[in-house]
Write a protein that holds these residues in place. Structure first.
Motif, short mmCIF file in Angstrom:
data_model
loop_
_atom_site.label_atom_id
_atom_site.label_comp_id
_atom_site.label_asym_id
_atom_site.label_seq_id
_atom_site.Cartn_x
_atom_site.Cartn_y
_atom_site.Cartn_z
N SER A 80 -28.72 3.03 -3.07
CA SER A 80 -28.57 3.48 -1.68
C SER A 80 -29.90 4.01 -1.14
O SER A 80 -30.27 3.74 0.00
CB SER A 80 -27.51 4.58 -1.60
OG SER A 80 -26.28 4.13 -2.08
N TYR A 84 -31.46 0.57 0.69
CA TYR A 84 -30.91 0.70 2.04
C TYR A 84 -31.40 1.96 2.76
O TYR A 84 -31.04 2.18 3.92
CB TYR A 84 -29.38 0.70 1.98
CG TYR A 84 -28.84 -0.51 1.27
CD1 TYR A 84 -29.12 -1.78 1.75
CD2 TYR A 84 -28.06 -0.40 0.13
CE1 TYR A 84 -28.64 -2.92 1.10
CE2 TYR A 84 -27.57 -1.52 -0.52
CZ TYR A 84 -27.87 -2.77 -0.03
OH TYR A 84 -27.39 -3.88 -0.67
N GLY A 85 -32.20 2.77 2.10
CA GLY A 85 -32.69 4.00 2.71
C GLY A 85 -34.13 3.90 3.17
O GLY A 85 -34.71 4.91 3.57
N GLN A 240 -25.21 -5.35 3.73
CA GLN A 240 -25.43 -3.99 4.22
C GLN A 240 -26.63 -3.90 5.17
O GLN A 240 -26.64 -3.10 6.10
CB GLN A 240 -25.62 -3.04 3.03
CG GLN A 240 -25.69 -1.57 3.39
CD GLN A 240 -24.42 -1.10 4.08
OE1 GLN A 240 -23.32 -1.53 3.78
NE2 GLN A 240 -24.58 -0.19 5.03
N LYS A 243 -25.45 -4.60 8.65
CA LYS A 243 -24.19 -3.98 9.04
C LYS A 243 -24.25 -3.33 10.42
O LYS A 243 -23.32 -3.44 11.21
CB LYS A 243 -23.81 -2.94 7.97
CG LYS A 243 -22.55 -2.15 8.26
CD LYS A 243 -21.32 -2.98 8.12
CE LYS A 243 -20.07 -2.16 8.36
NZ LYS A 243 -18.85 -2.95 8.40
N GLY A 341 -25.35 10.44 3.50
CA GLY A 341 -24.83 9.16 3.97
C GLY A 341 -24.14 9.26 5.31
O GLY A 341 -24.27 8.38 6.16
N LEU A 359 -30.49 7.43 7.81
CA LEU A 359 -29.63 6.27 7.65
C LEU A 359 -28.77 6.06 8.90
O LEU A 359 -28.43 7.02 9.60
CB LEU A 359 -28.72 6.45 6.43
CG LEU A 359 -29.40 6.44 5.07
CD1 LEU A 359 -28.40 6.81 3.98
CD2 LEU A 359 -30.01 5.08 4.76
N SER A 362 -25.43 8.45 10.26
CA SER A 362 -25.45 9.62 9.38
C SER A 362 -25.32 10.91 10.19
O SER A 362 -25.83 11.95 9.80
CB SER A 362 -26.75 9.65 8.56
OG SER A 362 -27.89 9.70 9.41
N ASN A 410 -16.81 0.99 2.15
CA ASN A 410 -17.91 0.03 2.21
C ASN A 410 -18.83 0.34 1.04
O ASN A 410 -19.76 1.12 1.15
CB ASN A 410 -18.68 0.13 3.53
CG ASN A 410 -19.87 -0.80 3.56
OD1 ASN A 410 -19.92 -1.79 2.82
ND2 ASN A 410 -20.85 -0.50 4.39
N ASP A 411 -18.53 -0.27 -0.10
CA ASP A 411 -19.32 -0.02 -1.31
C ASP A 411 -20.55 -0.90 -1.39
O ASP A 411 -21.20 -0.99 -2.43
CB ASP A 411 -18.45 -0.21 -2.56
CG ASP A 411 -17.44 0.92 -2.73
OD1 ASP A 411 -17.53 1.91 -1.97
OD2 ASP A 411 -16.56 0.82 -3.60
N TRP A 413 -23.22 -0.16 -0.17
CA TRP A 413 -24.34 0.76 -0.40
C TRP A 413 -24.79 0.76 -1.86
O TRP A 413 -25.91 1.18 -2.16
CB TRP A 413 -23.93 2.18 -0.02
CG TRP A 413 -23.75 2.43 1.44
CD1 TRP A 413 -22.57 2.55 2.12
CD2 TRP A 413 -24.79 2.59 2.42
NE1 TRP A 413 -22.81 2.77 3.45
CE2 TRP A 413 -24.16 2.81 3.67
CE3 TRP A 413 -26.18 2.58 2.35
CZ2 TRP A 413 -24.88 3.00 4.84
CZ3 TRP A 413 -26.89 2.78 3.53
CH2 TRP A 413 -26.25 2.98 4.75
#
Length: 509
Positions: A80, A84-85, A240, A243, A341, A359, A362, A410-411, A413
């Protein structure tokens, strides 16, 4: 202390290594490995190494156990942060290590308290160890919003203690697992002192639940409705990285509409967390299209952000929400938010420092307590969004209000790590504890239908775009655990501490 039992005193590096290994080995008890039988042996090893230590030494020892457990079992948070961060690899590694090291402090403080309360009595230490472990777990699941993950009892959804879960919950199972490990050590101690009768009695007592549990596994604590509900759950497998990109909004909605095309007549249709990546006040046309397509007796439940004025906080705010459309009603706002998150603690200082603190979405606010369940026709459905399903007492308390449970997530991440598989196992334990069917809808897996005994009826494989079809049954009544929650086992642990601990302050002369 038992001075005739082998110890590792004076072998610091070996002791430290074995404590790390024992903690890491506990990860193997959970999905996808499911070596549930390993847990008591890891506890026995930990007791063997730590029993003679001072409270200060125990703090370090407990921290090592925790670092081994969370470093192996929760390291999926790195995905994550890094992927995605928008955070560099060195910073991602640093933040992951800080996360793991912080969680390990709970074990460190638990072990320190163990030494302080039991002092130098080996018998007191053996009795108090399961009680302190349990209270440490409970504190970790509550303090600073909590991290109720990797409880040893969760792995028993596939083990022989599963039959006891509707009675005592996951914390009760954990208490017995840790007690069994301490009993293994104590039995070895007794055997070395040629007290085989005492060792036999001890082993027999602690084996009983492991032998009785399978007989209880098929007990029905709740009563299922005669007629099932037909359900369809859509797994869109939306990447993701796109998204929350407005350029891909239409494609995402089209994906879920396409997956639903042959299922508008189902009693209940489930889309996952934020399947509609647009606040409800801007999604009017999408929701109206859904209403037009639904058959007269059908309900679609979807994850969707909510934006508006909240009377509770007296301001405009976002909620991570789930909405019932069609032959149903209700909206639920998520109560248990994921730090960083879904909200950023100390955001006035952290926002803008690194990408991970900025993110998408968030800035959610926590939903109010005691929210009503959703409806789908005549069925009452209690929803849990993502992380919420990990809180055992929270799920049990709210399950009273409905005969069917759903959880959306929504896994994506966490990529292809073990995190989503652990998440599925946790959801299964909640279904087992409450004696209720649970439908699990996810973006990229694992979407599943789970029965009232925690067993998976059907799933969609991870990273697959597909629709899951099946039937579920509402339930009436409550399991013993739903009636009492974790308070009986927590009270038992507290009683053990009060009456077994060695007095810290001596009585005045």
């Amino acid at each position: 202390m038992p001075n005739d039992f082998p110890t590792l005193s004076g072998r610091r590096w070996l002791s430290a290594l074995l404590l790390l290994v024992a903690g890491a080995a506990q990860t193997l008890t959970f999905s996808p490995f499911q070596w549930w039988w390993l847990a008591p042996f890891t506890i026995a090893l930990i007791v063997f190494i730590t029993l003679p230590l001072t409270p200060r030494q125990l703090f370090r020892a407990g921290w090592l156990v925790g670092f081994g457990l969370f470093g192996s079992g929760a390291s999926w948070v790195y995905i994550s942060i890094s992927q995605y961060g928008n955070t560099s690899v060195p910073v991602s590694i640093l933040l992951t290590l800080l996360f793991v090291a912080g969680l390990a402090l709970f074990h460190g403080l638990t072990f320190w308290a163990w030494g302080k309360l039991a002092k130098n009595s080996a018998i007191r230490r053996l009795i108090l160890f399961p009680a302190l472990w349990l209270l440490g777990d409970w504190l970790r699941g509550w303090l600073l919003t909590g991290f109720p993950w990797l409880y040893l009892g969760t792995a028993q959804v596939d083990g022989p203690l599963a039959g006891l879960a509707p009675m005592v919950g996951v914390h009760g199972l954990t208490l017995w697992i840790v007690g069994s490990g301490a009993a293994l050590y104590a039995a070895g101690w007794l055997l070395l002192r040629q007290r085989s009768a005492g060792a036999g009695v001890l082993v027999t007592v602690f084996l009983l639940p492991w032998l009785i549990g399978p007989w209880l596994k098929d007990v029905n604590w709740t009563e299922k409705a005669e007629q099932p509900l037909s359900v369809a759950a859509m797994q869109g497998n939306v990447p993701q990285l796109i998204k929350w990109d407005p350029k891909f909004l239409q494609d995402q909605i089209a994906t879920y509409l396409e997956l639903t095309e042959d299922n508008w007549q189902k009693d209940l249709i489930l889309w996952p967390e934020t399947a509609i990546p647009l606040p409800q006040d801007q999604a009017g046309q999408i929701l109206e299209h859904i209403r037009e397509r639904l058959a007269p007796g059908s309900t679609l439940i979807t994850g969707i952000p909510w934006y508006g004025f909240s009377d509770r906080i007296e301001d405009f705010t976002f909620h991570n929400s789930i909405l019932s459309v069609g032959n149903g009603d209700g909206m639920y706002h998520k109560q248990k938010l994921v730090p960083f998150g879904e909200y950023v603690p100390l955001q006035q200082w952290l926002r803008g420092l690194i990408g991970f603190f900025d993110l998408p979405m968030s800035e959610f606010s926590r939903g109010p307590a005691n929210q009503s369940p959703l409806t789908a026709g005549d069925a009452r459905v209690m929803p849990y969004i993502c992380y919420e399903v990990a809180y055992p007492d929270f799920v049990a308390m709210n399950a009273h209000r409905a005969g069917l449970l759903i959880t959306i997530s929504n896994d994506g991440w966490f990529g292809d790590s073990i995190g989503p598989l652990q998440h599925l196992q946790i959801a299964r334990m909640r279904a087992l504890e409450t004696g209720r069917y649970m439908i699990r809808g996810t973006n990229n897996g694992v979407t599943a239908i789970i029965d009232d005994h925690g067993q998976i009826q059907d799933t969609i494989p991870q990273f697959t775009r597909a629709t899951l079809h099946g039937e579920v049954y509402e339930a009436e009544g409550s399991t013993p655990y739903m009636q009492s929650g974790s308070w009986p086992v927590l009270t038992l642990a507290a009683i053990l501490i009060v009456f077994v601990r060695e007095r810290v302050i001596p009585k005045p002369a």
